[in-house]
Design an enzyme around this catalytic site. Structure first.
Site, PDB file in Angstrom:
ATOM      1  N   GLY A 127      -4.421   2.146   1.663  1.00 22.62           N
ATOM      2  CA  GLY A 127      -5.299   0.983   1.566  1.00 22.62           C
ATOM      3  C   GLY A 127      -6.740   1.456   1.611  1.00 22.62           C
ATOM      4  O   GLY A 127      -7.325   1.788   0.585  1.00 22.62           O
ATOM      5  N   ILE A 153      -1.687  -6.597  -5.369  1.00 26.58           N
ATOM      6  CA  ILE A 153      -2.388  -6.571  -6.655  1.00 26.58           C
ATOM      7  C   ILE A 153      -2.717  -7.998  -7.113  1.00 26.58           C
ATOM      8  O   ILE A 153      -1.824  -8.788  -7.448  1.00 26.58           O
ATOM      9  CB  ILE A 153      -1.554  -5.822  -7.726  1.00 26.58           C
ATOM     10  CG1 ILE A 153      -1.177  -4.424  -7.198  1.00 26.58           C
ATOM     11  CG2 ILE A 153      -2.318  -5.759  -9.039  1.00 26.58           C
ATOM     12  CD1 ILE A 153      -2.338  -3.574  -6.710  1.00 26.58           C
ATOM     13  N   GLY A 335     -14.853 -31.950  12.852  1.00 29.58           N
ATOM     14  CA  GLY A 335     -13.979 -32.283  13.988  1.00 29.58           C
ATOM     15  C   GLY A 335     -12.521 -32.185  13.559  1.00 29.58           C
ATOM     16  O   GLY A 335     -12.147 -31.315  12.772  1.00 29.58           O
ATOM     17  N   GLY A 336     -11.707 -33.107  14.045  1.00 29.41           N
ATOM     18  CA  GLY A 336     -10.267 -33.077  13.778  1.00 29.41           C
ATOM     19  C   GLY A 336      -9.942 -33.139  12.292  1.00 29.41           C
ATOM     20  O   GLY A 336      -8.964 -32.546  11.829  1.00 29.41           O
ATOM     21  N   GLU A 359     -10.792  -5.245  -1.678  1.00 27.07           N
ATOM     22  CA  GLU A 359     -11.802  -4.401  -2.343  1.00 27.07           C
ATOM     23  C   GLU A 359     -12.672  -3.662  -1.317  1.00 27.07           C
ATOM     24  O   GLU A 359     -13.869  -3.502  -1.495  1.00 27.07           O
ATOM     25  CB  GLU A 359     -12.591  -5.200  -3.384  1.00 27.07           C
ATOM     26  CG  GLU A 359     -11.655  -5.679  -4.490  1.00 27.07           C
ATOM     27  CD  GLU A 359     -12.314  -6.278  -5.703  1.00 27.07           C
ATOM     28  OE1 GLU A 359     -13.501  -6.029  -5.916  1.00 27.07           O
ATOM     29  OE2 GLU A 359     -11.614  -7.007  -6.433  1.00 27.07           O
ATOM     30  N   THR A 361     -12.299  -3.040   3.139  1.00 33.97           N
ATOM     31  CA  THR A 361     -12.486  -3.828   4.363  1.00 33.97           C
ATOM     32  C   THR A 361     -13.933  -3.696   4.855  1.00 33.97           C
ATOM     33  O   THR A 361     -14.688  -2.839   4.387  1.00 33.97           O
ATOM     34  CB  THR A 361     -11.575  -3.289   5.490  1.00 33.97           C
ATOM     35  OG1 THR A 361     -11.983  -1.937   5.743  1.00 33.97           O
ATOM     36  CG2 THR A 361     -10.103  -3.337   5.103  1.00 33.97           C
TER      37      THR A 361
HETATM   38  C1  LIG Z   1     -13.172   5.195   2.020  1.00 35.06           C
HETATM   39  C2  LIG Z   1     -13.866   5.408   0.685  1.00 35.06           C
HETATM   40  C3  LIG Z   1     -15.178   4.674   0.649  1.00 35.06           C
HETATM   41  C4  LIG Z   1     -14.303   6.864   0.446  1.00 35.06           C
HETATM   42  O1  LIG Z   1     -13.315   7.692   0.336  1.00 35.06           O
HETATM   43  P1  LIG Z   1     -13.475   9.297   0.201  1.00 35.06           P
HETATM   44  O2  LIG Z   1     -14.100   9.879   1.416  1.00 35.06           O
HETATM   45  O3  LIG Z   1     -12.138   9.779  -0.223  1.00 35.06           O
HETATM   46  O4  LIG Z   1     -14.433   9.470  -1.038  1.00 35.06           O
HETATM   47  P2  LIG Z   1     -15.755  10.291  -1.246  1.00 35.06           P
HETATM   48  O5  LIG Z   1     -15.562  11.691  -0.761  1.00 35.06           O
HETATM   49  O6  LIG Z   1     -16.917   9.521  -0.730  1.00 35.06           O
HETATM   50  O7  LIG Z   1     -15.858  10.320  -2.846  1.00 35.06           O
HETATM   51  C5  LIG Z   1     -14.924  11.042  -3.628  1.00 35.06           C
HETATM   52  C6  LIG Z   1     -15.608  11.406  -4.912  1.00 35.06           C
HETATM   53  O8  LIG Z   1     -15.932  10.211  -5.641  1.00 35.06           O
HETATM   54  C7  LIG Z   1     -17.341  10.104  -5.808  1.00 35.06           C
HETATM   55  N1  LIG Z   1     -17.744   8.712  -5.565  1.00 35.06           N
HETATM   56  C8  LIG Z   1     -17.673   8.054  -4.397  1.00 35.06           C
HETATM   57  N2  LIG Z   1     -18.130   6.808  -4.538  1.00 35.06           N
HETATM   58  C9  LIG Z   1     -18.514   6.730  -5.828  1.00 35.06           C
HETATM   59  C10 LIG Z   1     -19.089   5.699  -6.590  1.00 35.06           C
HETATM   60  N3  LIG Z   1     -19.374   4.527  -6.037  1.00 35.06           N
HETATM   61  N4  LIG Z   1     -19.361   5.942  -7.887  1.00 35.06           N
HETATM   62  C11 LIG Z   1     -19.092   7.130  -8.455  1.00 35.06           C
HETATM   63  N5  LIG Z   1     -18.534   8.164  -7.783  1.00 35.06           N
HETATM   64  C12 LIG Z   1     -18.253   7.947  -6.488  1.00 35.06           C
HETATM   65  C13 LIG Z   1     -17.977  11.031  -4.759  1.00 35.06           C
HETATM   66  O9  LIG Z   1     -19.215  11.504  -5.173  1.00 35.06           O
HETATM   67  C14 LIG Z   1     -16.938  12.145  -4.680  1.00 35.06           C
HETATM   68  O10 LIG Z   1     -17.134  13.015  -5.768  1.00 35.06           O
HETATM   69  P3  LIG Z   1     -17.200  14.625  -5.518  1.00 35.06           P
HETATM   70  O11 LIG Z   1     -15.824  14.983  -5.024  1.00 35.06           O
HETATM   71  O12 LIG Z   1     -18.260  14.853  -4.510  1.00 35.06           O
HETATM   72  O13 LIG Z   1     -17.503  15.201  -6.854  1.00 35.06           O
HETATM   73  C15 LIG Z   1     -12.901   4.963  -0.462  1.00 35.06           C
HETATM   74  O14 LIG Z   1     -11.631   5.509  -0.315  1.00 35.06           O
HETATM   75  C16 LIG Z   1     -12.806   3.470  -0.516  1.00 35.06           C
HETATM   76  O15 LIG Z   1     -13.654   2.841  -1.126  1.00 35.06           O
HETATM   77  N6  LIG Z   1     -11.750   2.882   0.083  1.00 35.06           N
HETATM   78  C17 LIG Z   1     -11.437   1.473  -0.063  1.00 35.06           C
HETATM   79  C18 LIG Z   1     -10.552   1.300  -1.236  1.00 35.06           C
HETATM   80  C19 LIG Z   1     -10.541  -0.103  -1.778  1.00 35.06           C
HETATM   81  O16 LIG Z   1     -11.547  -0.757  -1.897  1.00 35.06           O
HETATM   82  N7  LIG Z   1      -9.347  -0.523  -2.158  1.00 35.06           N
HETATM   83  C20 LIG Z   1      -9.112  -1.750  -2.823  1.00 35.06           C
HETATM   84  C21 LIG Z   1      -8.671  -1.447  -4.216  1.00 35.06           C
HETATM   85  S1  LIG Z   1      -8.328  -2.817  -5.173  1.00 35.06           S
HETATM   86  C22 LIG Z   1      -6.616  -2.801  -5.425  1.00 35.06           C
HETATM   87  O17 LIG Z   1      -5.979  -1.832  -5.460  1.00 35.06           O
HETATM   88  C23 LIG Z   1      -5.889  -4.059  -5.604  1.00 35.06           C
HETATM   89  C24 LIG Z   1      -6.437  -5.185  -4.918  1.00 35.06           C
HETATM   90  S2  LIG Z   1      -7.288  -6.085  -6.051  1.00 35.06           S
HETATM   91  O18 LIG Z   1      -8.565  -6.394  -5.717  1.00 35.06           O
HETATM   92  O19 LIG Z   1      -6.517  -6.614  -7.018  1.00 35.06           O
END
Ligand SMILES: CC(C)(COP(=O)(O)OP(=O)(O)OC[C@H]1O[C@@H](n2cnc3c(N)ncnc32)[C@H](O)[C@@H]1OP(=O)(O)O)[C@@H](O)C(=O)NCCC(=O)NCCSC(=O)CCS(=O)O
Length: 376
Positions: A127, A153, A335-336, A359, A361
């Protein structure tokens, strides 16, 4: 705000009040997915707001999309989140990273409303740590075979196309994650549970199951191994939509509370004239406006091509926590009656809660913000 942005906002607002508001309580009660309403939104350009005109979209800004989502959420948060996800997490990744052939085949019908899009990152064990995706896309011949499960999803039970994150090389961790464009009629794709939920009950939230699902290389979106970054970047934009959803729900709650407080009398006067009630409404209105301005500011930065990830997370964090407070206070004003399903406050209060969860927490937003502070 440009005249075009105002027009998009006003179009969404008119549609929301005329076409969505009257049926919102009924859809909530029956959990009916708003398929017809979404097709009607496509006719207004709302399923490709930020997609360039050459692909059938409106070519508008993220500020315009944000305001449109807010307007829809005032009437029906379920429709708003499906529309927002379709735009920001299905259309835009394909628009930005797809080949010409993928845009022709997948993006054009999404924008036209012939197909509905969803995104699938989350899994039962992955998640907040989205890098922990274990859905496996193993090489077979010139294509891939996918196995795994996706969870929570939005529109998952009804989508025609899913932008889906899977691991093409588990030894590389997040750098082995790849995006795929998955037509939901592919053999091996199945919808699992369509979830029963506290709120946003007509958004068709579902579990997706992939069993030996074969996809050709033409379904890979962007470069293999870059899927995590593609979707983290898309999430930074889509969080503007969740912030906008929160603002829309809160505005609806505030409007309902003000109207009720002017009409309801106690101790010989309208309750809005009791300072306790009037001051409460004043604080609510201030909170809603603060969240709106944070959200519009983050969207404007995004449109200007300036850094906006921290601001997008701030907007999502503040707006999603604000909407729970505002809905609670609005309900208190009734209220109620606020507690009864016959009145809109009960649904707004339930719909508000998810904004702090999906998207990313509130804790994930704090992580993004604090990391930005640490590296500034
Ligand atoms: C928890 C997190 C915010 C971060 O996780 P990480 O620590 O694993 O990631 P980072 O090391 O920060 O980044 C990895 C990599 O990606 C690049 N990066 C990071 N953010 C961005 C950005 N905004 N734009 C472009 N690039 C980005 C960063 O520079 C790193 O690159 P390098 O390795 O340095 O080259 C993350 O895991 C997170 O956001 N978690 C929450 C997930 C979430 O929101 N899930 C919901 C998904 S929606 C879904 O599946 C269905 C529901 S729906 O709405 O239908």
């Amino acid at each position: 705000m440009t005249p075009d942005e105002e027009m998009i906002r006003d179009t969404a607002r008119r549609f929301a009040q005329a076409e969505l508001a009257p049926g919102a309580a009924e859809r909530d009660r029956t959990h009916r997915f708003p398929a017809g309403e979404l097709r009607a939104l496509a006719g207004l350009g709302m399923l490709g707001v930020t997609v360039p005109e050459e692909w059938g979209g409106v070519g508008a800004s993220y500020l315009a999309l944000t305001m449109a989502v807010e307007a829809l959420a005032e009437a029906d948060a379920s429709v708003a989140v499906v529309m927002s996800t379709h735009n920001s997490l299905a259309c835009m990744p394909i628009c930005q990273h797809g080949t010409e052939a993928q845009k022709e085949r997948f993006l054009r019908p999404l924008v036209a409303g012939e197909k509905l899009g969803a995104v699938a990152i989350t899994e039962p064990q992955a998640g907040s740590n989205a890098a922990d995706v274990r859905t496996r896309a193993a090489r077979r011949g010139s294509g891939y075979v996918l196995n795994g499960a996706k969870q929570f999803i939005t529109a998952g039970g009804y989508a025609d196309l899913v932008v889906l994150l899977a691991s093409t090389d588990p030894s590389l961790g997040p750098n082995g994650l790849t995006c795929f464009i998955v037509p939901t009629d592919t053999p091996g794709f199945a919808v699992g549970r369509v979830e029963e939920k506290l709120g946003i009950r007509s958004s068709g939230t579902a579990q997706l199951l992939l069993t030996d699902m074969e996809l050709g290389e033409e379904h890979v979106l962007g470069t293999p191994g870059k899927g995590y970054k593609i979707l983290l970047a898309a999430l930074a934009k889509s969080r503007l939509g969740i912030a906008a959803q929160a603002v829309g729900i809160a505005q609806a709650a505030l409007d309902a509370a003000v109207a009720y407080a002017k009409e309801r009398r106690s101790f010989g006067q309208p309750i809005i004239d009791h300072q306790a009630v009037g001051f409460r409404l004043a604080s609510m209105a201030t909170e809603v406006e603060a969240a709106r301005q944070l959200t519009y500011h983050a969207a404007s930065l995004c449109d200007q091509g300036r850094p906006f990830h921290k601001e997008s997370s701030m907007a999502k964090l503040f707006a999603s926590e604000m909407v729970e407070r505002v809905c609670s206070q609005a309900l208190q004003t009734f209220g109620g009656y606020g507690y009864l399903a016959d009145f809109p406050m009960e649904r707004l209060y339930r719909d508000a809660r998810i904004c702090q969860i999906y998207e990313g927490t509130s804790d994930v937003q704090r992580m993004v913000i604090s990391r930005a502070l640490a590296t500034a």
